[in-house]
Design a protein around this motif. Sequence first.
Motif, PDB file in Angstrom:
ATOM      1  N   LEU A  63       3.971   7.397   1.287  1.00 26.84           N
ATOM      2  CA  LEU A  63       4.766   6.543   2.374  1.00 26.84           C
ATOM      3  C   LEU A  63       3.888   5.436   1.408  1.00 26.84           C
ATOM      4  CD1 LEU A  63       3.918   9.264   4.349  1.00 26.84           C
ATOM      5  CD2 LEU A  63       3.996   7.370   6.411  1.00 26.84           C
ATOM      6  N   VAL A  64       4.656   4.285   1.601  1.00 23.98           N
ATOM      7  CA  VAL A  64       4.922   2.669   1.342  1.00 23.98           C
ATOM      8  C   VAL A  64       4.909   1.918   2.714  1.00 23.98           C
ATOM      9  CG1 VAL A  64       6.149   1.578  -0.475  1.00 23.98           C
ATOM     10  CG2 VAL A  64       6.056   3.716  -0.820  1.00 23.98           C
ATOM     11  N   GLY A  65       4.086   1.231   2.039  1.00 29.51           N
ATOM     12  CA  GLY A  65       3.820   0.029   2.977  1.00 29.51           C
ATOM     13  C   GLY A  65       2.590   0.436   4.233  1.00 29.51           C
ATOM     14  N   PRO A 102       1.289  -1.361   0.277  1.00 31.64           N
ATOM     15  CA  PRO A 102      -0.131  -0.117   0.056  1.00 31.64           C
ATOM     16  C   PRO A 102       0.616   0.775   0.092  1.00 31.64           C
ATOM     17  CG  PRO A 102       0.006  -0.871   2.228  1.00 31.64           C
ATOM     18  CD  PRO A 102       1.174  -2.041   1.194  1.00 31.64           C
TER      19      PRO A 102
END
Lengths: 568, 91
Positions: free
Chosen positions: B74-76, B61
């Motif tokens: 923001l990745v993760g 996500p």
Amino acid sequence: MIKKSKQKAESKFTFPKTPTGVEGLDEITEGGFPKGRPTLICGGAGCGKTLLSMQFLIKGITEFNENGVFMSFEEPIKDLALNVRSLGFDLNQLIEDKKLVLDYVRVERSEIDETGEYDLEGLFIRLGYAIDKIKAKRVVLDTLESLFSGLDNEAILRAELRRLFYWLKEKGVTAVITGERGEASLTRQGLEEYVSDCVILLDHRVIEQVSTRRLRVVKYRGSTHGTNEYPFLIDETGISVLPITSLKLDNEVSSEIVSTGVKGLDGMFNGGGFYRGSNILISGTAGTAKTTIASYFAYEQCRKKERVIYFAFEESPQQLVRNMKSIGLDLAPYLKNGALQIHSSRPTLNGLELHLLTLRKFIKEFAPTTVIIDPISNLITVGSEHEVRSMLVRLIDMLKLHNITALFTSLNKTGDSLRVDIAEESVSSLVDTWITVRDMEGLGERNRGIFIVKSRGMSHSNQVREFIITSKGVDLLDVELGPNGILTGIARKSNQIRKKAKALKIQSELEWKDREIMRKRKALEANIEALRNEFESVEEELNLLKSTQAFSAKEASINNNKVKTKKK
Amino acid sequence: MAEEKYKFILFVSGMSVKSVRAVENLKLICDAHLQDRFDLEIIDITKNADLAVKYQIFAIPTLIKVSPAPLRTLVGDLSDTPKVLRILDIA
């Protein structure tokens, strides 16, 4: 699904392939990239990875009717379109026609923060979306490794890449993945571990200040392929690769004869010239009129409405035309009407391979029936003997394949007459006809002699013929035989004079004899006359005597009768 | 201090484990720190692939903080709460 594709490959004898449309590459890979599998193209910076993959896509669209998706991690779409525009590809048109999708994935480390676990599903979906949108058959990912610089979690990336390649296979698309060359491995991130079906390595190398681009098929699972390094060229039409030994010796041969353009030289060949499609080497030391003979040949072919391409590595076209005009050979009209093309360049301008590719390109475009390379020995300055030889083999192969008559000139080094020149040595066994022009020194002058070393499939004269160049052109002189062999120049002239003097002498002797006999005859006739006169006078005397005798006898008989009558 | 409303877009893919976890984590953070001062839009890219292209999404996500500026990505799955708070600049 993977199993299925494997079974499919096994059941067929020919490995399913996707033609790349890149000239020469399909020959090396024997049909193209593995169909429905990913292919890795790796190489250092600026060696043509992006271009090759782009060409693969575009050719797929324009030539094989297979739509393509280009996913770029490095360059924005605008830049990409602009870059390949200069190579004559209009990406925007293809995009409009819904045949191509360009997707730029921006991975900017400074804008991204990782806060836990993630996957690259976004990438998959974007790719899948693009593929489905235009029903793409070809996909390019350029350069996946950018992900590694943008994201920290290598473990996730590696797992995801593995998944990506499986997924691409499952999709049935033929994918090309580009990767930057690493120091110890083929790619910096070891992509070759994942993409193991076909790996192609591009290389850009500079040897002695001459750069050559090379391509090598490192591996190709399930198929044979050319294993050598093949030079390739990037020019205004994109990439073309030149396979080194793609040709077998099975080209058609012609028994048609083409004239050499020099009358006397024709006469030295039993057939009256060269075979069409053969290759001819004219070797000789400096200033032995190799170029002149080559130009004569060119001129003759143009005159017969053939197309000639002349590669001059020493002279500019203008210079060549001017020089030939001085010996009565006007090439200008043929240049004008397009029958003749002269290309001049310095041999050191390119590497050997590039030269070969350029020659090949010109030959392909112009479709000549005759090619002249003057001189091939200059190419040796560019490469080693082995390279030159391999290049010439390929060149000759290519010319033979197209049934093009080729004439090469080769400059021999003067002085060292025992050792054969590299150029000569490397070509002599390849050419069909070999003519040598040489200097013959002696009696304070230098003359040119021409002879045929070999002529495959045609008997030929074994004589060394002297030839002269005048303002009217080249002329082969008739053989002048002296007591010690063939005579040239002054020796020829003195021999001719001697012969003339001898003839004169005989002539005058004859005349003298004639006169002598005339005199003798006159004397004889006079003698005869005198004798006849003498004879006549004697005869007259005799007649006189005879008549006097007869008269006196008559007189005597009359007197006798008178006496008789008196006695009665 | 009139505080600006936070606007988030969270990109998920269907009901994948990480996506669900990200939604849960984000809700926890927002409920704890932002109460009603946030707008959250959840986009399922399996249904809206074109939006993934538009917002340059490649990892799932992904959370994008549209406002207040600056825009952050923001990745993760947002499980690293302190890091999320720091990046989103939430007290």
